[in-house]
Design an enzyme around this catalytic site. Structure first.
Site, PDB file in Angstrom:
ATOM      1  N   ARG A 283     -39.278  -6.473 -33.269  1.00 20.71           N
ATOM      2  CA  ARG A 283     -39.433  -7.543 -32.274  1.00 20.71           C
ATOM      3  C   ARG A 283     -40.669  -8.415 -32.506  1.00 20.71           C
ATOM      4  O   ARG A 283     -41.347  -8.819 -31.606  1.00 20.71           O
ATOM      5  CB  ARG A 283     -39.476  -6.965 -30.833  1.00 20.71           C
ATOM      6  CG  ARG A 283     -38.304  -6.079 -30.475  1.00 20.71           C
ATOM      7  CD  ARG A 283     -36.936  -6.755 -30.599  1.00 20.71           C
ATOM      8  NE  ARG A 283     -35.905  -5.831 -30.164  1.00 20.71           N
ATOM      9  CZ  ARG A 283     -35.240  -5.016 -31.002  1.00 20.71           C
ATOM     10  NH1 ARG A 283     -35.488  -5.050 -32.320  1.00 20.71           N
ATOM     11  NH2 ARG A 283     -34.334  -4.208 -30.526  1.00 20.71           N
TER      12      ARG A 283
ATOM     13  N   TYR B 100     -26.381  -9.848 -34.110  1.00 17.96           N
ATOM     14  CA  TYR B 100     -26.100 -10.939 -35.042  1.00 17.96           C
ATOM     15  C   TYR B 100     -25.531 -12.234 -34.445  1.00 17.96           C
ATOM     16  O   TYR B 100     -25.472 -13.242 -35.135  1.00 17.96           O
ATOM     17  CB  TYR B 100     -25.171 -10.436 -36.155  1.00 17.96           C
ATOM     18  CG  TYR B 100     -25.857  -9.412 -37.038  1.00 17.96           C
ATOM     19  CD1 TYR B 100     -26.760  -9.813 -38.010  1.00 17.96           C
ATOM     20  CD2 TYR B 100     -25.628  -8.050 -36.873  1.00 17.96           C
ATOM     21  CE1 TYR B 100     -27.416  -8.891 -38.815  1.00 17.96           C
ATOM     22  CE2 TYR B 100     -26.274  -7.117 -37.675  1.00 17.96           C
ATOM     23  CZ  TYR B 100     -27.160  -7.535 -38.641  1.00 17.96           C
ATOM     24  OH  TYR B 100     -27.814  -6.619 -39.428  1.00 17.96           O
TER      25      TYR B 100
ATOM     26  N   VAL C 255     -29.703  -3.943 -43.817  1.00 11.97           N
ATOM     27  CA  VAL C 255     -30.641  -4.738 -43.031  1.00 11.97           C
ATOM     28  C   VAL C 255     -31.501  -3.783 -42.207  1.00 11.97           C
ATOM     29  O   VAL C 255     -30.973  -2.918 -41.508  1.00 11.97           O
ATOM     30  CB  VAL C 255     -29.873  -5.683 -42.076  1.00 11.97           C
ATOM     31  CG1 VAL C 255     -30.846  -6.438 -41.176  1.00 11.97           C
ATOM     32  CG2 VAL C 255     -28.982  -6.636 -42.861  1.00 11.97           C
TER      33      VAL C 255
ATOM     34  N   PHE D 296     -19.667  -1.336 -45.397  1.00 16.60           N
ATOM     35  CA  PHE D 296     -20.538  -1.470 -46.569  1.00 16.60           C
ATOM     36  C   PHE D 296     -21.976  -1.689 -46.141  1.00 16.60           C
ATOM     37  O   PHE D 296     -22.243  -1.991 -45.021  1.00 16.60           O
ATOM     38  CB  PHE D 296     -20.063  -2.621 -47.471  1.00 16.60           C
ATOM     39  CG  PHE D 296     -19.809  -3.923 -46.746  1.00 16.60           C
ATOM     40  CD1 PHE D 296     -20.840  -4.790 -46.456  1.00 16.60           C
ATOM     41  CD2 PHE D 296     -18.529  -4.255 -46.311  1.00 16.60           C
ATOM     42  CE1 PHE D 296     -20.606  -5.989 -45.778  1.00 16.60           C
ATOM     43  CE2 PHE D 296     -18.278  -5.459 -45.643  1.00 16.60           C
ATOM     44  CZ  PHE D 296     -19.327  -6.316 -45.372  1.00 16.60           C
TER      45      PHE D 296
ATOM     46  N   THR E  52     -35.473 -12.233 -37.948  1.00 17.22           N
ATOM     47  CA  THR E  52     -35.173 -13.671 -37.880  1.00 17.22           C
ATOM     48  C   THR E  52     -35.598 -14.349 -39.180  1.00 17.22           C
ATOM     49  O   THR E  52     -34.857 -15.169 -39.737  1.00 17.22           O
ATOM     50  CB  THR E  52     -35.899 -14.296 -36.673  1.00 17.22           C
ATOM     51  OG1 THR E  52     -35.560 -13.530 -35.509  1.00 17.22           O
ATOM     52  CG2 THR E  52     -35.491 -15.735 -36.452  1.00 17.22           C
TER      53      THR E  52
ATOM     54  N   SER F 241     -24.647  -2.595 -36.811  1.00 14.65           N
ATOM     55  CA  SER F 241     -24.972  -1.290 -36.215  1.00 14.65           C
ATOM     56  C   SER F 241     -24.946  -1.400 -34.693  1.00 14.65           C
ATOM     57  O   SER F 241     -24.586  -0.462 -33.996  1.00 14.65           O
ATOM     58  CB  SER F 241     -26.353  -0.825 -36.669  1.00 14.65           C
ATOM     59  OG  SER F 241     -27.326  -1.767 -36.252  1.00 14.65           O
TER      60      SER F 241
ATOM     61  N   VAL G 213     -39.279 -10.461 -37.572  1.00 19.87           N
ATOM     62  CA  VAL G 213     -39.084 -10.193 -39.000  1.00 19.87           C
ATOM     63  C   VAL G 213     -37.614 -10.370 -39.389  1.00 19.87           C
ATOM     64  O   VAL G 213     -37.289 -11.003 -40.393  1.00 19.87           O
ATOM     65  CB  VAL G 213     -39.597  -8.779 -39.378  1.00 19.87           C
ATOM     66  CG1 VAL G 213     -39.324  -8.499 -40.854  1.00 19.87           C
ATOM     67  CG2 VAL G 213     -41.085  -8.658 -39.077  1.00 19.87           C
TER      68      VAL G 213
HETATM   69  C1  LIG Z   1     -31.978  -4.772 -35.850  1.00 16.35           C
HETATM   70  C2  LIG Z   1     -33.360  -4.964 -36.417  1.00 16.35           C
HETATM   71  C3  LIG Z   1     -33.256  -5.316 -37.893  1.00 16.35           C
HETATM   72  C4  LIG Z   1     -34.011  -6.101 -35.636  1.00 16.35           C
HETATM   73  O1  LIG Z   1     -35.235  -6.481 -36.263  1.00 16.35           O
HETATM   74  P1  LIG Z   1     -36.412  -7.225 -35.488  1.00 16.35           P
HETATM   75  O2  LIG Z   1     -37.361  -7.680 -36.550  1.00 16.35           O
HETATM   76  O3  LIG Z   1     -36.899  -6.394 -34.392  1.00 16.35           O
HETATM   77  O4  LIG Z   1     -35.667  -8.503 -34.912  1.00 16.35           O
HETATM   78  P2  LIG Z   1     -36.371  -9.854 -34.408  1.00 16.35           P
HETATM   79  O5  LIG Z   1     -37.757  -9.557 -33.917  1.00 16.35           O
HETATM   80  O6  LIG Z   1     -36.262 -10.913 -35.465  1.00 16.35           O
HETATM   81  O7  LIG Z   1     -35.432 -10.207 -33.189  1.00 16.35           O
HETATM   82  C5  LIG Z   1     -34.829 -11.440 -33.014  1.00 16.35           C
HETATM   83  C6  LIG Z   1     -34.125 -11.446 -31.682  1.00 16.35           C
HETATM   84  O8  LIG Z   1     -33.059 -10.495 -31.719  1.00 16.35           O
HETATM   85  C7  LIG Z   1     -33.179  -9.544 -30.662  1.00 16.35           C
HETATM   86  N1  LIG Z   1     -32.811  -8.244 -31.206  1.00 16.35           N
HETATM   87  C8  LIG Z   1     -33.168  -7.746 -32.392  1.00 16.35           C
HETATM   88  N2  LIG Z   1     -32.637  -6.544 -32.555  1.00 16.35           N
HETATM   89  C9  LIG Z   1     -31.921  -6.266 -31.469  1.00 16.35           C
HETATM   90  C10 LIG Z   1     -31.146  -5.151 -31.060  1.00 16.35           C
HETATM   91  N3  LIG Z   1     -31.019  -4.072 -31.856  1.00 16.35           N
HETATM   92  N4  LIG Z   1     -30.535  -5.203 -29.849  1.00 16.35           N
HETATM   93  C11 LIG Z   1     -30.673  -6.297 -29.066  1.00 16.35           C
HETATM   94  N5  LIG Z   1     -31.408  -7.389 -29.413  1.00 16.35           N
HETATM   95  C12 LIG Z   1     -32.022  -7.357 -30.596  1.00 16.35           C
HETATM   96  C13 LIG Z   1     -34.649  -9.583 -30.293  1.00 16.35           C
HETATM   97  O9  LIG Z   1     -34.875  -9.183 -28.976  1.00 16.35           O
HETATM   98  C14 LIG Z   1     -35.002 -11.035 -30.519  1.00 16.35           C
HETATM   99  O10 LIG Z   1     -34.562 -11.779 -29.393  1.00 16.35           O
HETATM  100  P3  LIG Z   1     -35.387 -13.043 -28.842  1.00 16.35           P
HETATM  101  O11 LIG Z   1     -35.433 -14.016 -29.981  1.00 16.35           O
HETATM  102  O12 LIG Z   1     -34.566 -13.496 -27.679  1.00 16.35           O
HETATM  103  O13 LIG Z   1     -36.726 -12.520 -28.504  1.00 16.35           O
HETATM  104  C15 LIG Z   1     -34.219  -3.703 -36.277  1.00 16.35           C
HETATM  105  O14 LIG Z   1     -34.281  -3.343 -34.954  1.00 16.35           O
HETATM  106  C16 LIG Z   1     -33.708  -2.525 -37.067  1.00 16.35           C
HETATM  107  O15 LIG Z   1     -34.104  -2.344 -38.204  1.00 16.35           O
HETATM  108  N6  LIG Z   1     -32.854  -1.708 -36.442  1.00 16.35           N
HETATM  109  C17 LIG Z   1     -32.359  -0.476 -37.039  1.00 16.35           C
HETATM  110  C18 LIG Z   1     -31.554  -0.699 -38.297  1.00 16.35           C
HETATM  111  C19 LIG Z   1     -30.359  -1.548 -38.003  1.00 16.35           C
HETATM  112  O16 LIG Z   1     -29.709  -1.376 -36.991  1.00 16.35           O
HETATM  113  N7  LIG Z   1     -30.075  -2.485 -38.912  1.00 16.35           N
HETATM  114  C20 LIG Z   1     -28.936  -3.356 -38.796  1.00 16.35           C
HETATM  115  C21 LIG Z   1     -27.865  -2.813 -39.655  1.00 16.35           C
HETATM  116  S1  LIG Z   1     -26.398  -3.735 -39.429  1.00 16.35           S
END
Ligand SMILES: CC(C)(COP(=O)(O)OP(=O)(O)OC[C@H]1O[C@@H](n2cnc3c(N)ncnc32)[C@H](O)[C@@H]1OP(=O)(O)O)[C@@H](O)C(=O)NCCC(=O)NCCS
Length: 400
Positions: free
Chosen positions: A88, A121, A80, A400, A93, A116, A91
């Site tokens: 933010r 989640y 992911v 995984f 979501t 991570s 995407v």
């Molecule tokens: C985690 C990740 C996928 C989030 O993607 P994103 O597109 O920024 O997420 P969204 O914009 O859909 O966020 C949805 C909500 O989750 C929250 N959120 C997303 N990632 C977050 C994080 N890492 N820590 C805390 N809150 C987070 C956002 O603030 C948002 O909250 P809101 O609805 O209250 O405003 C992105 O930051 C990423 O790629 N991170 C690095 C790779 C990673 O960690 N992947 C997960 C592997 S398990």
């Protein structure tokens, strides 16, 4: 420009991996894409497109997950990522929406993942379903309280032998351990026993040892040795990747074997179950410096089907009022047999907290103490704990 999530095609895999690989600090290569495609079906890839560019991705392995009393299809959510240029903006979501709808349509009652970061989640209905531990134990402090059954012999296996010999041993343990998932032969060869340089973390090649008695394999361990010297003395370490025993005696013998490897100063291990027998085997358990960490996160995608599939430690007539804002098809009151009811509920909780309790990783009393469940009828917490109780902590030995 708006972002649209589409189910991936085989040719999109490289693009869908790129966002998460960005955080690994490297570009995915054709080789990384073909490795992934050996164990991932292309139609389990979701890609977030902005124009003709992929800016985010999320995928799912098709696992068979052990839960108390049975084994069920479960989506193993993986790779992911959203590029930092698009963070933010909702995407993730959108990706989670598409992925969970897809999992639901496929009839997989559960989804699970390694997070991570713990903050990501919960909002999508995942609950922390268990814990795991990490140890570092000096050989000099690794005495057991009693003797270990030493019948049987240890043998180092070649890769080819291991590919044949280890899966049935793993399967015996996986089928009775909530949190473990079935491994295909492809999974064994391209994930578990694959040993590229970049996975070694500075240690040596993967070694594969089995314990056998009268032709029967009772356990195995995968490990690496890391050589080291300081001031003329060994600082070498055994890195335990996975240690499995089909009986308590076999597991003790496997650990004794690992802890006794000559020349090594210490043993390090990760992803151990929190109820590991080492706590009771070791004369000085605190010497292993057990550090507790998050393990897998679990989401009930279909609450009724998940409850139906689970077994219960004792029969209890309990009604759970479940809230699920992200997957509203789950909203409602359930009995433990998965049937819905309009009768007054005993407990009220969010679906993510049911995920936390589902494998037996957390009790309802623990949830209560964290303010995560409401007891509507006195005594309901205790009855729910009686029903959900398991004889072992959930264990997922592999990220995984
Ligand atoms: C985690 C990740 C996928 C989030 O993607 P994103 O597109 O920024 O997420 P969204 O914009 O859909 O966020 C949805 C909500 O989750 C929250 N959120 C997303 N990632 C977050 C994080 N890492 N820590 C805390 N809150 C987070 C956002 O603030 C948002 O909250 P809101 O609805 O209250 O405003 C992105 O930051 C990423 O790629 N991170 C690095 C790779 C990673 O960690 N992947 C997960 C592997 S398990």
């Amino acid at each position: 420009m708006s972002v649209e999530v589409r189910r991936g095609r085989r040719e999109d895999v490289l693009g869908a991996l790129r966002p998460v690989f960005h955080y690994f600090g490297r570009e995915p290569t054709e080789e990384s894409a073909s490795r992934v495609l050996r164990v991932l079906s292309p139609d389990r890839i979701h890609a977030a497109w902005e124009g003709d560019e992929i800016v985010g991705g999320a995928s799912a392995f098709e696992f068979q997950l052990t839960i108390p009393g049975s084994v069920v299809p479960a989506a193993g959510v993986t790779v992911v990522g959203v590029l930092p240029t698009h963070r933010r903006q909702g995407v993730l979501t959108q990706l989670m929406r598409a992925q969970l709808d897809d999992i639901h349509e496929r009839g997989e009652p559960l989804a699970f993942l390694w997070a991570s970061e713990g903050a990501i989640y919960g909002r999508f209905g995942y609950g922390l379903a268990g814990l795991s531990g990490e140890i570092e134990l000096l050989r000099a402090h690794s005495r057991f309280t009693g003797p270990v059954d030493t019948e049987g012999r240890f043998r180092l296996l070649s890769l080819e032998e291991a590919l044949d010999a280890l899966p049935p041993v793993y399967d015996r343990v996986a089928s009775e351990t909530p949190g473990m998932f079935g491994r295909t032969s492809e999974w064994w060869s391209s994930r578990v026993l694959d040993d590229p340089e970049w996975r070694r973390g500075g240690a040596g090649e993967m070694a594969r040892v089995v314990l056998e008695r009268e032709g029967e394999l009772l356990g195995y361990a995968l490990y690496r040795l890391q050589m080291g010297f300081s001031d003329g003395a060994s600082t070498a370490a055994v890195h335990v990747i996975e240690a499995i025993g089909v009986t308590p005696e076999a597991l003790s013998a496997i650990w004794r074997h690992l802890l006794d490897i000559d020349w090594m100063e210490r043993t390090k291990a990760w992803l151990l179950p929190v109820d590991h027998p080492l706590f009771l085997l070791l004369e000085e358990p605190s010497r292993m410096r057990f550090r507790v960490e998050e393990s897998v996160w679990l989401r009930l995608v279909d609450v009724a089907a998940a409850l139906r599939a689970r077994s219960w430690a004792q029969e209890e007539d309990i009604v759970l009022a479940v809230a699920d804002s992200f997957c509203p098809w789950n909203e409602g009151s359930y009995r433990l047999d998965g049937s819905t009811t309009t009768e007054a509920a005993d407990l009220r909780l969010d679906v993510r907290d049911l995920g936390a309790a589902f494998l037996g990783g957390f009790t309802f009393w623990e949830l209560r103490r964290a303010g995560r469940v409401e007891e509507l009828v006195p005594g309901a917490l205790q009855r729910a704990d009686g029903a959900f109780r398991t004889d072992r902590a959930p264990w997922c030995p592999e990220i995984f």
